[in-house]
Design a protein around this motif. Sequence first.
Motif, mmCIF file in Angstrom:
data_model
loop_
_atom_site.group_PDB
_atom_site.id
_atom_site.type_symbol
_atom_site.label_atom_id
_atom_site.label_comp_id
_atom_site.label_asym_id
_atom_site.label_seq_id
_atom_site.Cartn_x
_atom_site.Cartn_y
_atom_site.Cartn_z
ATOM 1 N N UNK A 304 0.701 -1.044 -0.142
ATOM 2 C CA UNK A 304 -0.017 0.237 -0.028
ATOM 3 C C UNK A 304 0.844 1.257 0.065
ATOM 4 N N UNK A 305 2.043 1.247 0.630
ATOM 5 C CA UNK A 305 3.090 2.181 0.808
ATOM 6 C C UNK A 305 3.730 2.639 -0.673
ATOM 7 N N UNK A 306 3.660 1.957 -1.681
ATOM 8 C CA UNK A 306 3.941 2.306 -2.943
ATOM 9 C C UNK A 306 5.298 2.912 -3.116
ATOM 10 N N UNK A 307 6.177 2.246 -2.142
ATOM 11 C CA UNK A 307 7.443 2.600 -2.288
ATOM 12 C C UNK A 307 8.157 1.776 -3.531
ATOM 13 N N UNK A 308 7.778 0.650 -3.964
ATOM 14 C CA UNK A 308 8.220 -0.262 -4.781
ATOM 15 C C UNK A 308 7.354 -1.080 -5.688
ATOM 16 N N UNK A 309 7.893 -1.656 -6.562
ATOM 17 C CA UNK A 309 7.040 -2.518 -7.354
ATOM 18 C C UNK A 309 7.880 -3.526 -8.465
ATOM 19 N N UNK A 310 7.614 -4.686 -8.106
ATOM 20 C CA UNK A 310 8.213 -5.519 -9.051
ATOM 21 C C UNK A 310 7.463 -6.410 -9.825
ATOM 22 N N UNK A 311 7.555 -7.080 -10.631
ATOM 23 C CA UNK A 311 6.921 -7.669 -12.016
ATOM 24 C C UNK A 311 7.580 -8.965 -12.250
ATOM 25 N N UNK A 312 6.894 -10.169 -12.776
ATOM 26 C CA UNK A 312 7.265 -11.207 -13.411
ATOM 27 C C UNK A 312 6.132 -11.793 -14.036
ATOM 28 N N UNK A 313 6.349 -12.224 -15.589
ATOM 29 C CA UNK A 313 5.511 -12.845 -16.410
ATOM 30 C C UNK A 313 5.445 -14.416 -16.335
ATOM 31 N N UNK A 314 4.695 -15.049 -16.807
ATOM 32 C CA UNK A 314 4.694 -16.464 -16.730
ATOM 33 C C UNK A 314 5.926 -16.933 -17.313
#
Length: 511
Positions: A304-314
């Motif tokens: 919720x803090x929005x300090x970072x964001x990671x992403x991974x595809x299948x």
Amino acid sequence: MQLHPTFHAARDPSRPAIIMGGSGRVVTYGELDAASNRFAQLMRARGVQIGDTIAMCLENTADLFTVAWGAQRAGLVYVAVSGRLAAPEIAYILRDSGSRLVVGSSQTAALLGEVADLVPEIAQLRFGGGLEGELEGMPDTPVSDERAGCDMLYSSGTTGSPKGVRIPLPDDPAIGAGNSLVGLASQAFGIGGDAVYLSPAPLYHAAPLRWSMTVQRLGGTVVVMEKFDPEQALALIERYKVTDSQWVPTHFVRMLKLPDDVRKRYDMSSLKCAIHAAAPCPVPIKQAMIDWWGPVVREYYAGTEGNGFTFISSEEWLKRPGSVGRALLGTIRICDEAGDEVPARTEGQVYFEGGSPFSYHNDPDKTRDATNKHGWTSLGDVGWVDEDGFLFLTDRKSFMIISGGVNIYPQEIENLLVTHPKVADVAVIGAPDADMGERVVAVVQPRDMAEAGPALATELIAWLAPQLSRMKLPRQIDFRAELPREPTGKLFKRLLRDEYRALYQGHPITA
């Protein structure tokens, strides 16, 4: 690009903005725009001005979006509150957030009646049969001082009550200005104005609310489930040709447990993106979902803090099972206890550098604890990165329990149980659960061990029930003559947690 329902209403007022999965009710962009304007006008009529805070304690209903978008275009801070909380918990959030008013429905009216006794100074707007009656007579045009507001959502914590993540009103007052989530949705997940997005989770949670409103910023249609049901979710995907969706691992588990003939009955071919987050997903569960739905399953790690964001595809996950991906927002820094970065494949606390700044409302100590000497911020999780920057989480925030994607604070339950006259000591932990991920277990040291047993467990649950929401109630109470504590009084909770994990390793307990 103009990113707001009002622009889509001007271009195509008949386009569905919301479809309620159970009732089939459709709210068009034209209707949403007019209703949100009326709500903004109502707030001004009630003296609620730019920068003020309101709360909404609503079930999954189309009216929730009227309130949220009305508050957003009136320059308000809006707080989403779960109607599953107990009255004292809601009163705490209203008081802590500085809410001037709370909006409720007939479904939450009785609960808010109890809240009114605790915080009579906070106004209430309770409606029955729909919000339209309260908005009657209000102009459907923008307020004269229209400007962008923002949400204030309550984040997970490891002790006591949750804390609100407060961010300032956007510098750009334009209601259609973009934000980082819009960019992530379109660039990382491929969500656009033609999206049909299924939201199966409660909208008082940060991710369902923010992602649904992001889809509406882009001009897509949000299909809202009033309550999650695994087969209904599949039926809605087929009926509305859902292209995008968001889940927690518990949803996956329950859909996978459907009989094969039920799962094969529904056409999933419209799905282009199935996002999941909020809780660790067991590798076999995610593998099974990719096998079923194809390489459309995508995961992110954020707070919720929005300090970072990671992403991974299948495709990336299949090469690195268990990873939550690489950073799209902020730079991952894995640090030791001194706050210094450690080499790849070395476990440490997960920090983000360069993400969005945040603070915990009314809790400078917690804000300070989340920031290290370099100014990097952390959600308190532990993990490591490989040489290519892919993050693997190995532990969670202290001893927080994540049950069905919901974060539960053990100390809040402990603080209540220890006051019971028959309880000498207590520790609350999460034990493996095949359905919910974890279940809440209270390990109790009774004052008289002779009283330990089912009768006392039932008594304790009944005593807790009026004080806690149902999701926080222990689903298992065990008794011990003594809990493991240091001479200083510090509880060796890790020993208990590890013991329960080992006990049920490979044989998760179920309801």
